[in-house]
Structures are given as structure tokens and as C-alpha cells.
Design a protein around this motif. Structure first.
Motif, short mmCIF file in Angstrom:
data_model
loop_
_atom_site.label_atom_id
_atom_site.label_comp_id
_atom_site.label_asym_id
_atom_site.label_seq_id
_atom_site.Cartn_x
_atom_site.Cartn_y
_atom_site.Cartn_z
N PRO A 193 30.78 43.53 63.00
CA PRO A 193 31.92 43.71 63.90
C PRO A 193 32.82 44.85 63.45
N VAL A 194 33.71 45.24 64.34
CA VAL A 194 34.77 46.17 63.99
C VAL A 194 35.95 45.35 63.51
N TRP A 195 36.32 45.53 62.26
CA TRP A 195 37.40 44.74 61.67
C TRP A 195 38.73 45.39 61.97
N SER A 196 39.75 44.55 62.23
CA SER A 196 41.09 45.04 62.48
C SER A 196 42.07 44.32 61.56
N TYR A 197 43.23 44.91 61.39
CA TYR A 197 44.24 44.36 60.49
C TYR A 197 44.74 43.01 61.00
N HIS A 198 44.88 42.05 60.08
CA HIS A 198 45.47 40.76 60.43
C HIS A 198 46.81 40.55 59.72
N SER A 199 46.85 40.68 58.40
CA SER A 199 48.09 40.46 57.66
C SER A 199 47.96 41.02 56.25
N GLY A 200 49.10 41.08 55.57
CA GLY A 200 49.11 41.59 54.21
C GLY A 200 49.86 42.92 54.14
N PRO A 201 49.90 43.56 52.95
CA PRO A 201 49.20 43.13 51.74
C PRO A 201 49.86 41.91 51.10
N THR A 202 49.06 41.16 50.35
CA THR A 202 49.54 40.00 49.63
C THR A 202 48.68 39.83 48.39
N LEU B 92 51.01 46.85 45.85
CA LEU B 92 51.68 45.59 45.49
C LEU B 92 51.29 45.18 44.07
N GLU B 93 52.28 44.77 43.28
CA GLU B 93 52.00 44.28 41.93
C GLU B 93 51.79 42.78 41.98
N CYS B 94 50.71 42.33 41.39
CA CYS B 94 50.37 40.90 41.39
C CYS B 94 50.40 40.41 39.95
N LYS B 95 51.57 39.99 39.51
CA LYS B 95 51.78 39.58 38.13
C LYS B 95 51.97 38.08 38.03
N ASN B 96 51.79 37.58 36.79
CA ASN B 96 52.13 36.18 36.45
C ASN B 96 51.37 35.18 37.30
N GLY B 97 50.07 35.33 37.37
CA GLY B 97 49.24 34.35 38.05
C GLY B 97 48.93 33.18 37.14
N PRO B 98 47.93 32.36 37.48
CA PRO B 98 47.55 31.23 36.62
C PRO B 98 47.21 31.69 35.21
N ASP B 99 47.69 30.95 34.24
CA ASP B 99 47.44 31.26 32.83
C ASP B 99 47.94 32.65 32.45
N GLY B 100 48.94 33.14 33.19
CA GLY B 100 49.51 34.43 32.86
C GLY B 100 48.67 35.62 33.27
N LYS B 101 47.56 35.40 33.97
CA LYS B 101 46.68 36.49 34.38
C LYS B 101 47.18 37.12 35.67
N ASP B 102 46.89 38.41 35.83
CA ASP B 102 47.29 39.12 37.03
C ASP B 102 46.29 38.85 38.16
N GLY B 103 46.78 39.03 39.40
CA GLY B 103 45.91 38.88 40.56
C GLY B 103 45.52 40.23 41.13
N ILE B 104 45.03 40.21 42.34
CA ILE B 104 44.63 41.45 43.01
C ILE B 104 45.38 41.56 44.33
N PRO B 105 45.82 42.79 44.70
CA PRO B 105 46.48 42.98 45.99
C PRO B 105 45.43 43.12 47.09
N VAL B 106 45.55 42.31 48.13
CA VAL B 106 44.54 42.32 49.19
C VAL B 106 45.21 42.43 50.56
N THR B 107 44.42 42.88 51.51
CA THR B 107 44.81 42.92 52.91
C THR B 107 43.80 42.11 53.70
N TRP B 108 44.29 41.27 54.63
CA TRP B 108 43.41 40.43 55.44
C TRP B 108 43.02 41.16 56.72
N LEU B 109 41.74 41.06 57.04
CA LEU B 109 41.19 41.64 58.26
C LEU B 109 40.59 40.55 59.13
N LYS B 110 40.49 40.80 60.43
CA LYS B 110 39.90 39.84 61.35
C LYS B 110 38.95 40.54 62.30
N ALA B 111 38.04 39.76 62.87
CA ALA B 111 37.09 40.26 63.87
C ALA B 111 36.64 39.07 64.70
#
Length: 299
Positions: A108-117, A82-101
Motif C-alpha cells: 500500500p501507499v502509507w500516509s502519516y497517522h500520528s507522531g513523532p512519539t 525527539l529525545e527518548c530518555k529515561n525508559g524502562p531500566d533507565g534505557k533510552d527509546g527510539i523516536p517513531v512516526t506512525w503511518l497508516k494504509a
């Protein structure tokens, strides 16, 4: 070439995680959202002590998209990162995936929750606490509908009789921006307070009331009211909502406290009932007292 650039970008993010100017103490295997708690005495967010118990049955963390642990990345995933462009002050963000346990489970054993975002911030471990500190006031600013007020009978009712009031409020969803992040808010009605306009109130209570068939009008209900004098009264409903919010497609988190919203006032005219005997024949004199075509009597 595209894959090489992406690998370099993400691998670089993993290497510089210890730099406080970039990622603070964000670790390669994810930033733990449950590591923060609100300290009322300090008036700020602080790191949780071991053993902290949350009402949420889960704990959450986020990882770089395509991250496999140990500083490695999924090469196939990198081709569609995922491309994370045009964040605050024109800076790029990071693509992340959320995990839950499950909360409270060590290692714990982490499992997928949502994303990427995308997560846009120079210090992503500080972003969520900053939004959490703002979310309650932002929640109260939303155009949440408190619900429609209905009275039975209406628009006229009788003095000394029960007038049934009920509210029709629904769950609502909103997408807003906070600190340039996408925040999804869900609001659920939980309590109702009635101001009947004659100096009396009811609530807060969990019952919104409900409609009665016409042959039962005048019965006492959980939200009905008896007016003791005639006149026009402005009835105001205040509905309390509980909310949740998620940041950039992350897990839903509870909004502290309740938001209170007023419905548009509903005017009810209270009349008195009078029983009279009339001698007029309405067929001969439609304007006679008591006849359907006669001018209305005073209330």
C-alpha cells in the motif's frame, strides 16, 4: 556536532535492525503492527497469516522519526529529532512516526497517522503485543464512572405504578502507564443492566432511558419498573463500556470485550396509596387526619 551525533545514533539503529537482541526482525521501513494476532488455542500472540482480515479499516506501522526509506534520513528533521530518555531500566527509546494504509491492500501507499512519539523497548516489535495482552485487565481496573442513576418519582414511589429509571453515563478518557509506556484509553458506554433490588433485573440493553416530565410520571418506559410490595429497595446500575487504546500517541486500537462497572446504589422507598375521606376542617384543625400538617400515615 549535535546533528552528527543524531545521525550516528539513528543510522546506527538502522544498521543493527537485524540483531535479534536489539530489534529482532524489525525492518528499516517500519515494524508492521498488523503482523500480530491473538491465538486463543496457543494463549499468546502469533504472526498473522497472509490474508488475515481485521475489523479495523486500516493497517499501521511505525518508522524511525526522520526516516526516508532505504536507510536514509531527513537532515532537516534530524536537527529537531525527539529525545527518548529515561525508559524502562533507565534505557533510552527510539523516536517513531506512525503511518497508516487501507487494510488488506498489498504494497500500500502509507500516509502519516500520528507522531513523532517515543517507543521504549529493547525489542519494539514485541512491545505492542505485550501491551495488547494486558490491556483488557488494565481497562477493568480504571476508575470508570458507570453513570448516575435517577428515579422518577424519587425518593418515594408508589407500589403498583411504573417508576421510571434512567442512567446518565458519558464517554471518558484516561492516561495510564503500561510497561513504562504512555497509554491513552477512551471508554464509551454501550449497554446497561438494571438490578431493581426486589429480585428482578433488566438487560443488558442499549437504552439508558431518559427523563419524563412530571405530568407523565407513572408511564411505562424502556427502563421503568413496577414494584409489587412496599419497602426500601437498593437499585444498582451496571454499565458496559467499549474501549480503545493508543500507545505513545500511536493509532487507536480496540480493547477486546467489554468492561463492566457498577454505579453507586440508589435507594428507592416504595409506598402504598390509600384513599380516605376526612371530615376535619384543616383551617380549624391543621393536625387533623389528611391535613398538610398532620403526622404522616404508615405506608
Amino acid at each position: 556536532m549535535l546533528v552528527f551525533v543524531l545521525i550516528s545514533m539513528l543510522a546506527g539503529a538502522a544498521v543493527v535492525h537485524a540483531d535479534p537482541d536489539i530489534f529482532g526482525d524489525w525492518e528499516p521501513d517500519g515494524a508492521q503492527l498488523s503482523a500480530w494476532a491473538w491465538d486463543d488455542s496457543a494463549g499468546k500472540f502469533v504472526r498473522q497469516e497472509p490474508g488475515f482480515i481485521s475489523s479495523d479499516p486500516n493497517q499501521y506501522k511505525y518508522e524511525l522519526q526522520c526516516h526516508l526509506g532505504g536507510g536514509d534520513f531527513d537532515a532537516d528533521c534530524l536537527a529537531t529529532v525527539l529525545e527518548c530518555k529515561n525508559g524502562p531500566d533507565g534505557k533510552d527509546g527510539i523516536p517513531v512516526t506512525w503511518l497508516k494504509a487501507p487494510a488488506g491492500v498489498p504494497n500500500p501507499v502509507w500516509s502519516y497517522h500520528s507522531g513523532p512519539t517515543c517507543l521504549f523497548d529493547a525489542r519494539p516489535e514485541d512491545l505492542l503485543p505485550r501491551i495488547a495482552a494486558m490491556i483488557q485487565s488494565e481497562f477493568q481496573k480504571l476508575p470508570i464512572s458507570a453513570g448516575r442513576v435517577t428515579a422518577q418519582p424519587s425518593p418515594h414511589t408508589l407500589r403498583g405504578a411504573d417508576t421510571n429509571f434512567y442512567a446518565e453515563a458519558a464517554e471518558q478518557q484516561f492516561d495510564i502507564k503500561i510497561l513504562a509506556q504512555d497509554v491513552h484509553v477512551e471508554a464509551r458506554p454501550v449497554q446497561y443492566t438494571w438490578n431493581y433490588g426486589d429480585g428482578t433485573t433488566l438487560g443488558p440493553q442499549s437504552s439508558a432511558g431518559g427523563p419524563l416530565p412530571q405530568d407523565r410520571w407513572g408511564e411505562k418506559t424502556a427502563t421503568s419498573h413496577v414494584y409489587t410490595r412496599t419497602g426500601d429497595f437498593s437499585v444498582v446500575l451496571t454499565t458496559s463500556f467499549l474501549g480503545t487504546y493508543s500507545v505513545n500517541g500511536g493509532p487507536p486500537l480496540p480493547i477486546p470485550g467489554q468492561g463492566q462497572f457498577n454505579a453507586p446504589p440508589r435507594t428507592v422507598s416504595v409506598w402504598r396509596s390509600i384513599t380516605r375521606n376526612y371530615a376535619d376542617d384543616c383551617l380549624k384543625n391543621p393536625q387533623g387526619a389528611g391535613c398538610p400538617g398532620a403526622p404522616p400515615t404508615s405506608r
